[in-house]
Scaffold this motif. Structure first.
Motif, PDB file in Angstrom:
ATOM      1  N   ALA A 292       0.842  -1.201   0.000  1.00 14.78           N
ATOM      2  CA  ALA A 292       0.000   0.000   0.000  1.00 14.78           C
ATOM      3  C   ALA A 292       0.875   1.248   0.000  1.00 14.78           C
ATOM      4  O   ALA A 292       1.876   1.332   0.721  1.00 14.78           O
ATOM      5  CB  ALA A 292      -0.909   0.015   1.220  1.00 14.78           C
ATOM      6  N   PHE A 293       0.472   2.241  -0.782  1.00 22.49           N
ATOM      7  CA  PHE A 293       1.233   3.481  -0.940  1.00 22.49           C
ATOM      8  C   PHE A 293       0.440   4.670  -0.398  1.00 22.49           C
ATOM      9  O   PHE A 293      -0.784   4.639  -0.304  1.00 22.49           O
ATOM     10  CB  PHE A 293       1.552   3.711  -2.424  1.00 22.49           C
ATOM     11  N   GLU A 294       1.161   5.728  -0.074  1.00 20.80           N
ATOM     12  CA  GLU A 294       0.558   6.934   0.468  1.00 20.80           C
ATOM     13  C   GLU A 294      -0.329   7.632  -0.569  1.00 20.80           C
ATOM     14  O   GLU A 294       0.000   7.683  -1.755  1.00 20.80           O
ATOM     15  CB  GLU A 294       1.676   7.880   0.921  1.00 20.80           C
ATOM     16  N   PHE A 295      -1.437   8.172  -0.101  1.00 15.95           N
ATOM     17  CA  PHE A 295      -2.351   8.913  -0.973  1.00 15.95           C
ATOM     18  C   PHE A 295      -1.730  10.250  -1.365  1.00 15.95           C
ATOM     19  O   PHE A 295      -1.102  10.928  -0.545  1.00 15.95           O
ATOM     20  CB  PHE A 295      -3.679   9.136  -0.252  1.00 15.95           C
TER      21      PHE A 295
ATOM     22  N   GLY B  78      -3.258   5.550  -0.722  1.00 12.38           N
ATOM     23  CA  GLY B  78      -3.725   5.631  -2.099  1.00 12.38           C
ATOM     24  C   GLY B  78      -3.667   4.325  -2.849  1.00 12.38           C
ATOM     25  O   GLY B  78      -4.334   3.356  -2.485  1.00 12.38           O
ATOM     26  N   ASN B  79      -2.833   4.265  -3.886  1.00 11.81           N
ATOM     27  CA  ASN B  79      -2.782   3.094  -4.743  1.00 11.81           C
ATOM     28  C   ASN B  79      -2.136   1.903  -4.043  1.00 11.81           C
ATOM     29  O   ASN B  79      -1.471   2.042  -3.007  1.00 11.81           O
ATOM     30  CB  ASN B  79      -1.997   3.418  -6.015  1.00 11.81           C
TER      31      ASN B  79
ATOM     32  N   PRO C  37       4.758   7.063  -4.535  1.00 10.69           N
ATOM     33  CA  PRO C  37       4.894   7.796  -3.278  1.00 10.69           C
ATOM     34  C   PRO C  37       5.401   6.850  -2.187  1.00 10.69           C
ATOM     35  O   PRO C  37       5.661   5.673  -2.460  1.00 10.69           O
ATOM     36  CB  PRO C  37       3.459   8.257  -3.004  1.00 10.69           C
ATOM     37  N   PRO C  38       5.551   7.325  -0.948  1.00  6.16           N
ATOM     38  CA  PRO C  38       6.011   6.439   0.130  1.00  6.16           C
ATOM     39  C   PRO C  38       5.133   5.210   0.316  1.00  6.16           C
ATOM     40  O   PRO C  38       3.917   5.250   0.119  1.00  6.16           O
ATOM     41  CB  PRO C  38       5.969   7.346   1.363  1.00  6.16           C
ATOM     42  N   ILE C  39       5.776   4.119   0.705  1.00  7.09           N
ATOM     43  CA  ILE C  39       5.071   2.879   1.027  1.00  7.09           C
ATOM     44  C   ILE C  39       4.617   2.946   2.478  1.00  7.09           C
ATOM     45  O   ILE C  39       5.409   3.264   3.371  1.00  7.09           O
ATOM     46  CB  ILE C  39       5.993   1.661   0.811  1.00  7.09           C
ATOM     47  N   ARG C  40       3.346   2.619   2.715  1.00  8.37           N
ATOM     48  CA  ARG C  40       2.781   2.733   4.057  1.00  8.37           C
ATOM     49  C   ARG C  40       2.593   1.405   4.771  1.00  8.37           C
ATOM     50  O   ARG C  40       2.420   1.372   5.984  1.00  8.37           O
ATOM     51  CB  ARG C  40       1.440   3.463   3.993  1.00  8.37           C
TER      52      ARG C  40
END
Length: 249
Positions: A123-126, A152-153, A212-215
């Motif tokens: 999961a990636f940051e929105f 996000g994505n 973006p960053p990985i969450r």
């Protein structure tokens, strides 16, 4: 919430809270299954509203190494770990897994077949600056209701039924998740399979931009759509980070 994808919102809400101040070193293993004394050592249960039947996860010894054994029989749940990683250069996700079987009714292109004996969810940051007005408004409503910021994505690395290995397809429930078939079919069922994926390259192919960053990262074996049964084994999952080095003059 009738239009919400199958338990996707709950997964996003859960992963959204998974932020850590720790930065990724040059090479870092996620909490290693092989070294755990309990599944609570760095991983947390991922369970969904309205799904009472859960997959079972336990630490077992397999061929001299400790791994996670997952059993699913008409239910769904997973395990998640906390991450906050800003990907740069190349970020390689490596793991090994094994499944007892694939699902006869499995079909990554259909909602009714959106089940997998084994999957890894990234999961990636929105990114609100890249979202439209209605997307931002919808997310703001959810945040007000649940008090959480949605990521996000997402990439889903799956052991598919018939989807060819290497194929990327949009999840039938949401275009925010892209499924990547890294293993497929029953030919190698019952044996360990090692996988390496460049998360940054995969994200670019899936979404057409840099990630973006990985969450957070989750493992999940689910069968709530097909109602079938399967057992999966997950070995240690490792992230290897390497920046692009400038060539000497």
């Amino acid at each position: 919430m009738g239009t919400t994808p199958r338990y996707a919102l709950w997964l996003l809400l859960t992963v959204a809270g998974l932020a850590s101040p720790n930065l990724l070193a040059q090479e870092q293993a996620l909490p290693a299954f092989s070294k755990m004394t309990s599944l609570a050592d760095g991983w947390e249960p991922l369970e969904f509203p309205n799904i009472e039947q859960h997959s079972r996860y336990e630490l077992v010894s397999e061929s001299g190494s400790q791994v996670v054994k997952a059993q699913t029989s008409g239910g769904a749940s997973g395990l998640i770990t906390r991450l906050n990683i800003n990907p740069e250069g190349s970020l390689i996700l490596s793991w090994r897994w094994k499944v007892s079987n694939v699902f006869d009714k499995g079909n990554a292109r259909e909602k009714s077949g959106d089940d997998y004996p084994a999957r890894i969810y990234v999961a990636f940051e929105f990114q609100p600056s890249k979202a439209g007005f209605f997307e931002r408004a919808k997310r703001k409503t959810v945040e007000m209701l649940f008090g959480e910021e949605l990521p996000g994505n997402a990439l889903n690395y799956i052991w598919a039924n018939t989807l060819p290995e290497g194929e990327f397809i949009t999840n039938p429930y949401t275009d925010k998740t892209v499924m990547v078939a890294v293993s497929s079919g029953s030919e190698r069922a019952g044996e360990w399979v090692s996988i390496e994926r460049d998360i940054i390259a995969d994200y670019r192919e899936a979404f057409g931009e840099n990630p973006p960053p990985i969450r957070g990262i989750a493992i999940m074996s689910d069968s709530d759509n097909t109602g079938e049964q399967a057992t999966a084994w997950y070995g240690d999952i490792t992230l290897t980070f390497a920046k692009n080095l400038a060539k000497p003059d």
